[in-house]
Write a protein that holds these residues in place. Structure first.
Motif, PDB file in Angstrom:
ATOM      1  N   GLY A 137       0.828  -1.192   0.000  1.00 50.65           N
ATOM      2  CA  GLY A 137       0.000   0.000   0.000  1.00 50.65           C
ATOM      3  C   GLY A 137       0.863   1.243   0.000  1.00 50.65           C
ATOM      4  N   THR A 138       0.237   2.393   0.106  1.00 50.30           N
ATOM      5  CA  THR A 138       0.965   3.666   0.115  1.00 50.30           C
ATOM      6  C   THR A 138       1.991   3.681   1.248  1.00 50.30           C
ATOM      7  OG1 THR A 138      -0.963   4.802  -0.792  1.00 50.30           O
ATOM      8  CG2 THR A 138       0.714   6.170   0.291  1.00 50.30           C
ATOM      9  N   GLY A 139       3.220   4.009   0.914  1.00 46.43           N
ATOM     10  CA  GLY A 139       4.300   4.065   1.890  1.00 46.43           C
ATOM     11  C   GLY A 139       5.042   2.764   2.080  1.00 46.43           C
ATOM     12  N   ASP A 140       4.586   1.674   1.463  1.00 48.70           N
ATOM     13  CA  ASP A 140       5.248   0.378   1.628  1.00 48.70           C
ATOM     14  C   ASP A 140       6.437   0.231   0.683  1.00 48.70           C
ATOM     15  OD1 ASP A 140       3.475  -0.372   3.607  1.00 48.70           O
ATOM     16  OD2 ASP A 140       2.167  -1.514   2.267  1.00 48.70           O
ATOM     17  N   TRP A 141       7.359  -0.649   1.064  1.00 46.71           N
ATOM     18  CA  TRP A 141       8.567  -0.883   0.293  1.00 46.71           C
ATOM     19  C   TRP A 141       9.165  -2.217   0.718  1.00 46.71           C
ATOM     20  CZ3 TRP A 141      13.253  -0.979   3.178  1.00 46.71           C
ATOM     21  CH2 TRP A 141      13.115  -0.557   4.512  1.00 46.71           C
ATOM     22  N   ASN A 142      10.134  -2.705  -0.059  1.00 43.20           N
ATOM     23  CA  ASN A 142      10.774  -3.984   0.248  1.00 43.20           C
ATOM     24  C   ASN A 142      12.279  -3.788   0.241  1.00 43.20           C
ATOM     25  OD1 ASN A 142      11.367  -6.691   0.623  1.00 43.20           O
ATOM     26  ND2 ASN A 142      10.095  -7.420  -1.055  1.00 43.20           N
ATOM     27  N   ALA A 143      12.919  -4.167   1.336  1.00 43.97           N
ATOM     28  CA  ALA A 143      14.358  -4.001   1.464  1.00 43.97           C
ATOM     29  C   ALA A 143      15.102  -4.913   0.483  1.00 43.97           C
ATOM     30  CB  ALA A 143      14.794  -4.316   2.893  1.00 43.97           C
ATOM     31  N   LEU A 144      16.307  -4.518   0.121  1.00 43.35           N
ATOM     32  CA  LEU A 144      17.136  -5.330  -0.765  1.00 43.35           C
ATOM     33  C   LEU A 144      17.445  -6.679  -0.109  1.00 43.35           C
ATOM     34  CD1 LEU A 144      19.565  -2.530  -1.939  1.00 43.35           C
ATOM     35  CD2 LEU A 144      17.792  -3.628  -3.328  1.00 43.35           C
ATOM     36  N   HIS A 145      17.273  -7.764  -0.875  1.00 48.80           N
ATOM     37  CA  HIS A 145      17.408  -9.100  -0.302  1.00 48.80           C
ATOM     38  C   HIS A 145      17.628 -10.127  -1.399  1.00 48.80           C
ATOM     39  CE1 HIS A 145      13.216  -8.932  -1.578  1.00 48.80           C
ATOM     40  NE2 HIS A 145      13.199 -10.252  -1.552  1.00 48.80           N
ATOM     41  N   ARG A 146      17.762 -11.390  -0.996  1.00 49.16           N
ATOM     42  CA  ARG A 146      17.807 -12.534  -1.910  1.00 49.16           C
ATOM     43  C   ARG A 146      16.815 -13.572  -1.408  1.00 49.16           C
ATOM     44  NH1 ARG A 146      24.347 -13.046  -1.618  1.00 49.16           N
ATOM     45  NH2 ARG A 146      24.900 -11.473  -3.170  1.00 49.16           N
ATOM     46  N   ASP A 147      16.155 -14.275  -2.323  1.00 49.76           N
ATOM     47  CA  ASP A 147      15.188 -15.304  -1.948  1.00 49.76           C
ATOM     48  C   ASP A 147      15.853 -16.673  -1.969  1.00 49.76           C
ATOM     49  OD1 ASP A 147      12.974 -13.548  -1.612  1.00 49.76           O
ATOM     50  OD2 ASP A 147      12.799 -13.404  -3.785  1.00 49.76           O
ATOM     51  N   VAL A 148      16.761 -16.882  -1.019  1.00 51.21           N
ATOM     52  CA  VAL A 148      17.478 -18.145  -0.873  1.00 51.21           C
ATOM     53  C   VAL A 148      16.955 -18.816   0.389  1.00 51.21           C
ATOM     54  CG1 VAL A 148      19.731 -19.223  -0.551  1.00 51.21           C
ATOM     55  CG2 VAL A 148      19.505 -17.236  -2.056  1.00 51.21           C
ATOM     56  N   THR A 215      31.975 -13.775 -10.101  1.00 52.88           N
ATOM     57  CA  THR A 215      30.610 -13.696  -9.587  1.00 52.88           C
ATOM     58  C   THR A 215      30.234 -12.257  -9.261  1.00 52.88           C
ATOM     59  OG1 THR A 215      30.760 -15.915  -8.651  1.00 52.88           O
ATOM     60  CG2 THR A 215      29.061 -14.479  -7.760  1.00 52.88           C
ATOM     61  N   GLY A 216      29.102 -11.806  -9.799  1.00 52.95           N
ATOM     62  CA  GLY A 216      28.574 -10.478  -9.482  1.00 52.95           C
ATOM     63  C   GLY A 216      27.378 -10.597  -8.556  1.00 52.95           C
ATOM     64  N   PRO A 217      27.561 -10.442  -7.244  1.00 54.38           N
ATOM     65  CA  PRO A 217      26.442 -10.585  -6.304  1.00 54.38           C
ATOM     66  C   PRO A 217      25.371  -9.516  -6.552  1.00 54.38           C
ATOM     67  CG  PRO A 217      28.558 -10.642  -5.151  1.00 54.38           C
ATOM     68  CD  PRO A 217      28.825 -10.163  -6.539  1.00 54.38           C
ATOM     69  N   MET A 218      24.107  -9.918  -6.518  1.00 50.61           N
ATOM     70  CA  MET A 218      22.999  -8.996  -6.757  1.00 50.61           C
ATOM     71  C   MET A 218      21.906  -9.194  -5.710  1.00 50.61           C
ATOM     72  SD  MET A 218      22.705  -8.955 -10.938  1.00 50.61           S
ATOM     73  CE  MET A 218      21.838  -7.375 -10.914  1.00 50.61           C
ATOM     74  N   ARG A 219      21.207  -8.104  -5.423  1.00 44.78           N
ATOM     75  CA  ARG A 219      20.055  -8.133  -4.527  1.00 44.78           C
ATOM     76  C   ARG A 219      18.898  -7.398  -5.200  1.00 44.78           C
ATOM     77  NH1 ARG A 219      21.468  -9.651   0.708  1.00 44.78           N
ATOM     78  NH2 ARG A 219      23.729  -9.799   1.048  1.00 44.78           N
ATOM     79  N   HIS A 220      17.690  -7.652  -4.728  1.00 43.37           N
ATOM     80  CA  HIS A 220      16.520  -6.994  -5.308  1.00 43.37           C
ATOM     81  C   HIS A 220      15.584  -6.507  -4.199  1.00 43.37           C
ATOM     82  CE1 HIS A 220      15.156 -11.184  -4.715  1.00 43.37           C
ATOM     83  NE2 HIS A 220      13.950 -10.665  -4.532  1.00 43.37           N
ATOM     84  N   GLY A 221      14.754  -5.541  -4.556  1.00 45.56           N
ATOM     85  CA  GLY A 221      13.785  -4.992  -3.622  1.00 45.56           C
ATOM     86  C   GLY A 221      12.763  -4.153  -4.380  1.00 45.56           C
ATOM     87  N   VAL A 222      11.974  -3.385  -3.662  1.00 46.06           N
ATOM     88  CA  VAL A 222      10.938  -2.545  -4.263  1.00 46.06           C
ATOM     89  C   VAL A 222      11.014  -1.157  -3.637  1.00 46.06           C
ATOM     90  CG1 VAL A 222       8.446  -2.216  -4.555  1.00 46.06           C
ATOM     91  CG2 VAL A 222       9.428  -4.512  -4.720  1.00 46.06           C
ATOM     92  N   SER A 223      11.024  -0.124  -4.482  1.00 44.17           N
ATOM     93  CA  SER A 223      11.054   1.247  -3.973  1.00 44.17           C
ATOM     94  C   SER A 223       9.709   1.599  -3.346  1.00 44.17           C
ATOM     95  CB  SER A 223      11.386   2.229  -5.099  1.00 44.17           C
ATOM     96  OG  SER A 223      10.318   2.313  -6.018  1.00 44.17           O
ATOM     97  N   THR A 224       9.665   2.684  -2.616  1.00 47.75           N
ATOM     98  CA  THR A 224       8.461   3.080  -1.876  1.00 47.75           C
ATOM     99  C   THR A 224       7.280   3.335  -2.816  1.00 47.75           C
ATOM    100  OG1 THR A 224       9.841   4.097  -0.167  1.00 47.75           O
ATOM    101  CG2 THR A 224       7.524   4.747  -0.239  1.00 47.75           C
ATOM    102  N   VAL A 225       6.153   2.732  -2.480  1.00 44.75           N
ATOM    103  CA  VAL A 225       4.907   3.005  -3.199  1.00 44.75           C
ATOM    104  C   VAL A 225       4.400   4.369  -2.737  1.00 44.75           C
ATOM    105  CG1 VAL A 225       2.526   2.255  -3.573  1.00 44.75           C
ATOM    106  CG2 VAL A 225       4.364   0.564  -3.460  1.00 44.75           C
ATOM    107  N   ARG A 230      -0.284  -1.984  -4.832  1.00 48.16           N
ATOM    108  CA  ARG A 230       0.517  -2.732  -5.815  1.00 48.16           C
ATOM    109  C   ARG A 230       0.557  -4.206  -5.431  1.00 48.16           C
ATOM    110  NH1 ARG A 230       5.855  -4.624  -6.123  1.00 48.16           N
ATOM    111  NH2 ARG A 230       7.024  -4.245  -8.069  1.00 48.16           N
ATOM    112  N   HIS A 231       0.117  -5.087  -6.333  1.00 55.63           N
ATOM    113  CA  HIS A 231       0.201  -6.527  -6.134  1.00 55.63           C
ATOM    114  C   HIS A 231       1.174  -7.117  -7.151  1.00 55.63           C
ATOM    115  CE1 HIS A 231      -3.839  -5.681  -4.430  1.00 55.63           C
ATOM    116  NE2 HIS A 231      -3.613  -6.735  -3.656  1.00 55.63           N
ATOM    117  N   THR A 232       1.953  -8.104  -6.720  1.00 54.96           N
ATOM    118  CA  THR A 232       2.797  -8.846  -7.638  1.00 54.96           C
ATOM    119  C   THR A 232       2.780 -10.336  -7.271  1.00 54.96           C
ATOM    120  OG1 THR A 232       4.768  -8.402  -6.288  1.00 54.96           O
ATOM    121  CG2 THR A 232       4.381  -6.962  -8.185  1.00 54.96           C
ATOM    122  N   LEU A 233       3.039 -11.146  -8.272  1.00 55.06           N
ATOM    123  CA  LEU A 233       3.144 -12.596  -8.091  1.00 55.06           C
ATOM    124  C   LEU A 233       4.607 -12.984  -8.234  1.00 55.06           C
ATOM    125  CD1 LEU A 233       1.916 -15.501  -7.957  1.00 55.06           C
ATOM    126  CD2 LEU A 233       1.741 -15.379 -10.465  1.00 55.06           C
TER     127      LEU A 233
END
Length: 241
Positions: A137-148, A215-225, A230-233
Motif C-alpha cells: 500500500g501507500t508508503g510500503d517498500w521492500n528491502a534489498l534481499h535474496r530469496d534463498v 561472480t557479481g552478487p545482486m540483490r533486489h527490492g521494491v522502492s516506496t509506493v 501494488r500486487h505482484t506474483l
C-alpha cells in the motif's frame, strides 16, 4: 475463485523472444518479458490475496524489518495459472542456469523437469512452497534481499506485475543492485507493466573479466509506493526449508 485462461499459459511464455531475454539476463541480471496475463487474469490473481485458505503463511515485512507491506506464501495447492506459469518458465530458464554454473565453475544440479528438481529439494528438507503473492500500500517498500531458502537454489526467478503503474499505484519500482569488484555498487530500476514479468537472478550473475568469469552478487527490492496499491506474483523455482 477459479481463474480461467482462454489459451495455454505455456504457449504465451514460449512466445517470448528468448534470445533477447537471455542477452539481457547475461548483461544486467534481469529481463522484462512480454505480456503474459490479461487484465482479467491479473485482477483474479490479486483477489486471491483475501482467500486465506490458499496460503501457508503471511509475513508482515515491518515486523521482521524487511521493509513495509505484506506478502503471503501459497500452499502447494497452487491456483492453476500460477502452477502453469512456473512449469512453463522452468525449461526456458534452465539453459541459462546451466550456462551460468559452467561459467562460474559451480555445480548444476537441476534436472530437465521441475517435478524432479522439487523432489530433490524435498529430499534435502526444503518442503515448503515458496510461491509468493505480495501486496503493497501507500508508503510500503521492500528491502534489498535474496530469496534463498536453503542449500538447494535455482539461480533465476520471476515476478509478474498484477496492477497498472501510474493508474493503480505510483512508485513501487523493482530495484536491483549489483556489487561490482573494487567499485561502488550499480543500481537499476524497472517499472513492471501489468501482466508482464521480470526474470531476474536469485543471487548473482557471471561477469566477464580478463581472468575469466567472476561472480557479481545482486540483490533486489521494491522502492516506496507513493500512492495506491501494488500486487505482484513471485515465482520461485526451489522450495523453502
Amino acid at each position: 475463485m477459479t481463474i480461467n485462461t482462454t489459451d495455454r499459459i505455456g504457449d504465451r511464455v514460449a512466445a517470448g523472444n528468448w534470445g533477447a531475454l537471455t542477452d539481457d539476463l547475461n548483461e544486467y541480471g534481469s529481463a522484462l518479458t512480454h505480456r503474459l496475463l490479461t487484465l482479467g487474469e491479473c485482477r483474479a490473481i490479486s483477489a486471491l490475496y483475501d482467500e486465506s485458505e490458499r496460503f501457508r503463511a503471511t509475513i508482515d515485512m515491518a515486523r521482521y524489518r524487511f521493509g513495509s507491506g505484506q506478502y503471503r506464501y501459497f500452499t502447494h495447492q497452487l491456483p492453476g495459472v500460477v502452477g502453469e506459469l512456473r512449469e512453463a518458465f522452468y525449461p526456458r530458464l534452465l539453459p541459462v542456469a546451466r550456462d551460468w554454473a559452467e561459467k562460474l565453475g559451480q555445480p548444476a544440479p537441476w534436472p530437465d523437469s521441475l517435478e524432479e528438481w522439487l523432489e530433490m529439494c524435498h529430499r534435502a528438507g526444503q518442503t515448503k512452497s515458496a510461491q509468493i503473492l505480495l501486496r503493497y500500500g501507500t508508503g510500503d517498500w521492500n528491502a534489498l534481499h535474496r530469496d534463498v531458502f536453503g542449500e538447494m537454489v535455482f539461480p533465476l526467478q520471476v515476478v509478474i506485475g498484477l496492477d497498472a503503474p501510474g493508474t493503480d499505484f505510483t512508485g513501487g519500482e523493482f530495484v536491483m543492485t549489483e556489487q561490482r569488484p573494487r567499485a561502488q555498487s550499480r543500481g537499476t530500476s524497472t517499472t513492471l507493466p501489468q501482466g508482464h514479468g521480470l526474470v531476474f537472478t536469485t543471487r548473482h550473475r557471471p561477469i566477464a573479466s580478463r581472468r575469466g568469469w567472476s561472480t557479481g552478487p545482486m540483490r533486489h527490492g521494491v522502492s516506496t509506493v507513493r500512492s495506491g496499491q501494488r500486487h505482484t506474483l513471485g515465482l520461485v523455482f526451489h522450495d523453502a526449508a
